[in-house]
Scaffold this active site. Structure first.
Site, PDB file in Angstrom:
ATOM      1  N   SER A 152       0.809  -1.207   0.000  1.00  0.00           N
ATOM      2  CA  SER A 152       0.000   0.000   0.000  1.00  0.00           C
ATOM      3  C   SER A 152       0.853   1.272   0.000  1.00  0.00           C
ATOM      4  O   SER A 152       1.552   1.551  -0.961  1.00  0.00           O
ATOM      5  CB  SER A 152      -0.963  -0.045   1.195  1.00  0.00           C
ATOM      6  N   ASP A 208      10.568   5.277  -9.989  1.00  0.00           N
ATOM      7  CA  ASP A 208      10.178   5.743 -11.318  1.00  0.00           C
ATOM      8  C   ASP A 208      10.778   7.104 -11.654  1.00  0.00           C
ATOM      9  O   ASP A 208      11.027   7.408 -12.820  1.00  0.00           O
ATOM     10  CB  ASP A 208       8.654   5.808 -11.431  1.00  0.00           C
ATOM     11  N   LYS A 240      -0.625  -4.445  -3.031  1.00  0.00           N
ATOM     12  CA  LYS A 240      -1.876  -3.870  -2.539  1.00  0.00           C
ATOM     13  C   LYS A 240      -1.952  -2.440  -3.063  1.00  0.00           C
ATOM     14  O   LYS A 240      -1.431  -1.508  -2.446  1.00  0.00           O
ATOM     15  CB  LYS A 240      -1.918  -3.931  -1.015  1.00  0.00           C
TER      16      LYS A 240
END
Length: 533
Positions: free
Chosen positions: A379, A390, A404
């Site tokens: 999460s 990224d 999740k």
């Protein structure tokens, strides 16, 4: 038992909870008179409780209908909720036929409830509440059940078939969740129970007990009550209480007699961050994300920089972190980014469409950053890891994370219980949906043992010799497909995950040693972009 018509009770009951002018459904066909009902253990005030149930169900059904990421109609939720009564009494069953809900006990119909002709939440909630009330006359188990047990049965059944993260929390469970998110008023200790009294395991720094209690102390009494005589929940209740109130404790320390200590309760936010400097590198472990996490990470890194301006970099350890407050994940990402996207969320409800970006200002001022993840990182920790990877700001090391990638919204209900509803999905800055996929490290440690052994030298590999030669770089083709694989390509997503299979690596020193070795490597800033299998 014989079937009785519910229409009269339904019409009267709905009138009690719906505004004047809401039409009742047409009456059901006449039915034989009901047999004498079984004795019922009354609710505190049945009509008042019926109104509370109807209000709670109306709020719950409407919230699920409006916000859940997968659409569900009000009638679906209501009929499913009725079926939940069977979790209290397995002999109860529900069938829908000819515009009515037919309830049976042991196969014999006992009630017929006409279904509303509209799709208004309060109408359907009222019908379900009346049925639940009336069924108590036909089921011994339902008659004995308290009101919260009935609420739980209905709401759990209404949510059945939705994703695993959508749930109903009773008032007691919801209060525990709120305490974990927002803190609570207490004495600021962690403890375990040793048979009778409780033994202090940790005293929270700068908390109400700091300087008054210490690990190893035994608390035998609170406000005169012997803790050995109390259940754990009651024991906790006595230690917690309103902010700025006092609790008188009897404390036994190994090196002395029992003594009385008075502690003033205050707000306590459980610590979520641990930090140390190892070999000139700040190692910051984030256990979970609560309201103090961003500030705690900021302070930990600032303290490390102040202590050593030549700090080589930092390791952000997210292994085993199950998530928590999303805004804290955004906040921690923002500490290390000079700008750019952090995450976006997408769902049905307009409020679920969000995009979060970082502002200027990297706390580490460009120093190397390595993020550790494992199969239990979930999460909010996955959002943070994906944002830093990224953007090219950090190198990700470990194993595939939990996967999740959904956002839950929390709806407070009139009984102080909560609905936790999945209403959107996370999409990383690279564009992929984290749900069911997770985040892929650039350097995979799946299968790397603890401790690392150097077979040639006949001993352990020292941390100073640790480099990216330990572990397996993830193939560029896997990373490229990771960013484009469709959400509904479940088989392919699962195959991609096996490129660096999930493992529980929480607490393994090997991972820290690898991270330290990478940071000491002068090429770490470019290495994560050029690693090849």
């Amino acid at each position: 038992m014989v079937r009785s018509s519910l229409f009269a009770g339904l019409a009267l009951g709905l009138a009690a909870v719906l505004p004047t002018g809401v039409p009742a459904t047409a009456a059901a066909p006449a039915a034989p008179a009901a047999a004498t009902p079984a004795p019922v253990a009354p609710f505190a005030t049945e009509d008042a409780d019926f109104g509370q149930t109807a209000t709670l169900l109306r709020r719950g059904f409407q919230a699920i209908h409006d916000r859940a990421i997968e659409p569900r109609s009000i009638p679906e939720l209501a009929v499913a909720g009725l079926d939940g009564l069977s979790t209290i009494d397995p002999a109860v069953s529900v069938a829908v036929k000819d515009g009515a809900a037919l309830l049976s006990v042991d196969g014999l119909e006992v009630l017929g409830a006409p279904l509303p002709e509209d799709e208004i939440a309060r109408t359907w909630a009222g019908m379900v509440a009346v049925v639940a009330r009336e069924m108590r006359h036909h089921s011994t188990a339902l008659a004995a059940a308290d009101l919260e047990a009935i609420h739980e049965a209905i709401m759990d059944a209404a949510l059945e078939g939705m994703d695993a993260h959508s749930r109903y929390d009773s008032p007691g469970d919801a209060e525990k969740q709120r305490s974990r998110r927002n803190g609570f008023s207490g004495i600021g200790v962690r403890y375990v129970r040793d048979g009778g009294p409780i033994r202090i395991k940790e005293v929270m720094a700068e908390g109400p007990s700091d300087g008054l209690l210490r690990p190893g102390d035994l608390i035998t009494h609170a406000d005169g009550a012997a803790l050995a005589d109390l259940e754990l929940a009651e024991m906790s209740r006595r230690l917690r209480g309103p902010r700025h109130t006092e609790v008188a404790l009897t404390v036994v320390r190994a090196d002395g007699p029992a003594r009385n200590v008075t502690i003033v309760r205050d707000k306590v936010v459980p610590p979520s961050v641990e930090a140390e400097v190892r070999d000139g590198v700040a190692v910051v472990r984030v256990r979970r994300f609560n309201i103090a996490t961003t500030a705690s990470v900021r302070d930990a890194v600032a303290d490390a920089l102040a202590a050593d301006p030549r700090l080589a970099g930092a390791v952000l350890d997210l292994r085993g972190n199950p998530g928590g407050l999303l805004d804290q994940a955004y906040g921690v990402a923002d500490l290390f980014l000079e700008g750019g996207p952090i995450v976006s969320t997408r769902g049905r409800h307009p409020g679920s469409l969000q995009a979060y970006t970082a502002g200027p200002g990297d706390l580490l001022k460009g120093r190397p950053l390595v993020v550790l993840v494992d199969g239990r990182s979930a999460s909010s920790s996955e959002i943070l890891a994906a944002a830093l990877k990224d953007s090219g700001r950090a190198m990700l090391v470990g194993t595939n994370s939990y996967g999740k990638g959904t956002v839950q919204t929390i709806v407070r209900l009139p009984n102080q219980g909560e609905l936790k509803l999945t209403w959107s999905r996370f999409h990383s800055p690279a564009g992929y949906a984290i749900q069911g996929l997770g985040v892929m490290p650039s350097l995979c440690l799946s299968g790397v043992a603890e401790p690392l052994e150097d077979a040639d030298a006949g001993g352990f590999i020292p941390a100073t010799a640790m480099t990216a030669s330990i572990g397996t770089p993830v193939a560029e083709a896997v990373e490229a497909r990771w960013e484009t694989v469709p959400l509904d390509a479940e088989a392919e997503r699962e195959t991609l995950r096996e490129a660096c299979a999930r493992e529980n690596r929480t607490g393994m020193d090997t991972d820290i040693d690898v991270a330290l070795g990478l940071i000491r490597d002068a090429s770490v800033q470019t290495q994560h972009a050029t690693l090849e299998p």
